[in-house]
Enzyme design. Structure first.
Site, PDB file in Angstrom:
ATOM      1  N   LYS A  42      18.318  -6.755  -3.773  1.00 61.11           N
ATOM      2  CA  LYS A  42      17.505  -6.602  -4.984  1.00 61.11           C
ATOM      3  C   LYS A  42      17.740  -5.196  -5.533  1.00 61.11           C
ATOM      4  O   LYS A  42      17.893  -4.259  -4.758  1.00 61.11           O
ATOM      5  CB  LYS A  42      16.032  -6.735  -4.573  1.00 61.11           C
ATOM      6  N   ARG A  91       5.685  -4.643  12.532  1.00 64.11           N
ATOM      7  CA  ARG A  91       4.317  -4.433  12.060  1.00 64.11           C
ATOM      8  C   ARG A  91       3.438  -5.596  12.444  1.00 64.11           C
ATOM      9  O   ARG A  91       2.413  -5.455  13.072  1.00 64.11           O
ATOM     10  CB  ARG A  91       4.293  -4.294  10.530  1.00 64.11           C
ATOM     11  N   SER A 129       7.013  -0.993   1.489  1.00 64.76           N
ATOM     12  CA  SER A 129       7.416  -0.298   0.261  1.00 64.76           C
ATOM     13  C   SER A 129       7.048  -1.150  -0.948  1.00 64.76           C
ATOM     14  O   SER A 129       6.608  -0.629  -1.980  1.00 64.76           O
ATOM     15  CB  SER A 129       8.924  -0.042   0.264  1.00 64.76           C
TER      16      SER A 129
HETATM   17  P1  ADP Z   1      14.623  -3.318   5.332  1.00 63.57           P
HETATM   18  O1  ADP Z   1      15.063  -3.835   3.998  1.00 63.57           O
HETATM   19  O2  ADP Z   1      15.754  -2.918   6.227  1.00 63.57           O
HETATM   20  O3  ADP Z   1      13.617  -4.161   6.046  1.00 63.57           O
HETATM   21  P2  ADP Z   1      12.479  -1.403   4.955  1.00 63.57           P
HETATM   22  O4  ADP Z   1      12.552  -0.046   4.333  1.00 63.57           O
HETATM   23  O5  ADP Z   1      11.540  -2.379   4.364  1.00 63.57           O
HETATM   24  O6  ADP Z   1      13.967  -1.917   4.954  1.00 63.57           O
HETATM   25  O7  ADP Z   1      12.131  -1.259   6.490  1.00 63.57           O
HETATM   26  C1  ADP Z   1      12.936  -0.523   7.370  1.00 63.57           C
HETATM   27  C2  ADP Z   1      12.368  -0.637   8.776  1.00 63.57           C
HETATM   28  O8  ADP Z   1      11.095  -0.011   8.814  1.00 63.57           O
HETATM   29  C3  ADP Z   1      12.137  -2.088   9.231  1.00 63.57           C
HETATM   30  O9  ADP Z   1      12.406  -2.184  10.611  1.00 63.57           O
HETATM   31  C4  ADP Z   1      10.669  -2.313   8.967  1.00 63.57           C
HETATM   32  O10 ADP Z   1      10.122  -3.252   9.867  1.00 63.57           O
HETATM   33  C5  ADP Z   1      10.118  -0.928   9.238  1.00 63.57           C
HETATM   34  N1  ADP Z   1       8.885  -0.693   8.492  1.00 63.57           N
HETATM   35  C6  ADP Z   1       8.641  -0.906   7.190  1.00 63.57           C
HETATM   36  N2  ADP Z   1       7.361  -0.588   6.877  1.00 63.57           N
HETATM   37  C7  ADP Z   1       6.797  -0.181   8.033  1.00 63.57           C
HETATM   38  C8  ADP Z   1       5.484   0.231   8.406  1.00 63.57           C
HETATM   39  N3  ADP Z   1       4.481   0.249   7.532  1.00 63.57           N
HETATM   40  N4  ADP Z   1       5.264   0.553   9.670  1.00 63.57           N
HETATM   41  C9  ADP Z   1       6.273   0.501  10.575  1.00 63.57           C
HETATM   42  N5  ADP Z   1       7.507   0.085  10.316  1.00 63.57           N
HETATM   43  C10 ADP Z   1       7.775  -0.237   9.067  1.00 63.57           C
END
Ligand code: ADP
Length: 164
Positions: A42, A91, A129
């Site tokens: 995306k 999470r 995010s």
């Molecule tokens: P992706 O597209 O690789 O999932 P993200 O930025 O959404 O990228 O997440 C990166 C990593 O951080 C993933 O392993 C996700 O589970 C973890 N993550 C995202 N948000 C949180 C949070 N609030 N607490 C802990 N880990 C998180």
């Protein structure tokens, strides 16, 4: 032998949940590479360079953390950087299925690289995010969800005057 962790993700943008995980990882590994995915399915809100720059600023108090972009196969990146473990966050139960699939595929592609799962403080378990972007776009208060610099950048993106 120094232990090197790789924490990959979209980080669009970094939240306090990501930061919680980075802080936990620095206590276990000698070096932590935060790798920002530049090729996302995306279109991201922030460019890869903007995401890297924000994470660098927010982690400047953590000398063992380096931040970079990556594209292509994660296992190739991990090998090039002599990574011992890929760190991912869990999470809620719904994260598990996808993360298990990714860890299994990565093990098939690179059997020498472990995947380590970290659990954030419960207060960040509901943070992502995308939810933060949604709240910010609607003018909601995001102070509790992201570091101050990220709050400022998000509000700027959405044309919302920053209140500190
Ligand atoms: P992706 O597209 O690789 O999932 P993200 O930025 O959404 O990228 O997440 C990166 C990593 O951080 C993933 O392993 C996700 O589970 C973890 N993550 C995202 N948000 C949180 C949070 N609030 N607490 C802990 N880990 C998180």
């Amino acid at each position: 032998m120094p232990r090197i962790a790789l924490y990959p993700g979209s980080f669009d943008p970094l939240t306090n949940g990501h930061l919680d995980l980075i802080n936990r990882t620095v206590h276990i590994f000698n070096q932590v590479i935060v790798a920002v995915a530049s090729n996302l399915q995306k279109a991201p809100l922030f460019s890869a360079q903007e995401r890297v720059e924000m994470i660098k600023e927010v982690t400047q108090n953590l000398p063992t953390v380096t931040v970079t972009t990556f594209d292509g196969l994660l296992v190739d990146f991990a090998r090039t950087h002599k990574v011992d473990a890929i760190v991912r966050g869990l999470r809620v139960v719904s994260d598990f299925e996808y993360e298990l699939q990714m860890a299994s595929i990565n093990r098939q592609l690179g059997p020498e690289i472990e995947t380590v799962f970290m659990v954030p403080n419960a207060k960040y378990a509901y943070l992502s995010s995308s939810i933060v972007k949604e709240v910010a776009s609607l003018g909601g208060e995001i102070k509790a969800f992201v570091p101050p610099l990220v709050k400022e950048r998000l509000e700027k993106k959405f044309g919302i005057p920053t209140v500190t």
